[in-house]
Design an enzyme around this catalytic site. Sequence first.
Site, PDB file in Angstrom:
ATOM      1  CB  THR A 129       3.154  -0.876  -3.120  1.00  0.00           C
ATOM      2  OG1 THR A 129       2.337  -2.041  -3.000  1.00  0.00           O
ATOM      3  CG2 THR A 129       4.282  -1.201  -4.077  1.00  0.00           C
ATOM      4  CE1 TYR A 137       1.841  -0.254  -8.355  1.00  0.00           C
ATOM      5  CE2 TYR A 137       1.626  -2.050  -6.777  1.00  0.00           C
ATOM      6  CZ  TYR A 137       1.587  -0.702  -7.062  1.00  0.00           C
ATOM      7  OH  TYR A 137       1.314   0.199  -6.071  1.00  0.00           O
TER       8      TYR A 137
END
Length: 326
Positions: free
Chosen positions: A117, A141
Amino acid sequence: MSRVMVTGGAGYIGSHVVKLLGEYGYDVLVYDDMSNGNPWAVLYGDLVEGNVGDEGKVSKVLKEFSPDIVLHFAAFIQVNESVNDPIKYYENNTLNTLRLIKTMLKNGVNKLIFSSTAAVYGIPSDLPVKEEHPLSPINPYGQSKTFVELMLKDISYAMGLKYISLRYFNVAGADPECKIGQAYRESTHLITRALKTAKGEYEKLQIFGTDYPTKDGTCIRDYIHVMDLAEAHILAMEYLNEYNKGNVFNCGYGHGFTVKEVVDMAKEVTRVDFLVEETDRREGDPPELVADSSKIKRELEWKPKYDDLEFIIKTAWEWEKKFSSQ
Ligand code: UDP
């Protein structure tokens, strides 16, 4: 390379990749714990229910299916949740990925495409952001994915794992044939949130922050259509087959839109003038996150087909209308 195991293949991005793999004639097996997946989203291949951290079950599947490669999508993805429950993220996204890799290597499967990501970059110091930018995530995250990237390097060096990390920017849109799409009942993502507001599921859309140093004061993001991202996975698989080495690629178009521009386009596409409220900044949002995508275009010869915000939102809208009626 023809046999592909897809973890998280019943979820949003995974199911679009499975559709493309199926259309290209690959043999697919989906492995998903169904925490966020839907059986109807799996258009090709068998679906086996299980968690990637379950070494026994993964081993059994690897032995029976004997894939050439694993595409690993299974992960939790909500930034806010990760801040409040970091253990959930480090356990599922980091530890279970380590267990998956360990089980793969034990069973002689040494090729992996990892869903990373843009959150690994945190607040980028240079834009558009290149792959060499330091990894400096600002939430659990992003950190949970960064840990995996670091592990991949070491494991690859020591144990011959061949991998590609694809760093996704803001993935949006749906299958242009409208068979599948994002199927979260609750979504915090801007485009989905705007469309659900247009549909009347929410009373208003909030714009988080209008005092950023951008042209209209709202944050800029690089929105990429999910089918272009799916195509990037196919190219990454082919690359891994040919070059047999590890690599990392940004997946974005290389230009961004402000939140206000996205909201205006959502209003235009839906023809609904939904209520918008300008509120304070959301914690942890970088003002601008745009990919330098020259590497993936050059090395994988990735040629995006849907680099068009209107098309992205249109496909998401068609799906959103259909999804509610299911
Ligand atoms: N955003 C917003 N209202 C919303 C959801 C998102 O203003 O209801 C903004 C958010 O602050 C960010 C951008 O839209 O600047 C994209 O957010 P999203 O959650 O879609 O993706 P992220 O970039 O956080 O991964």
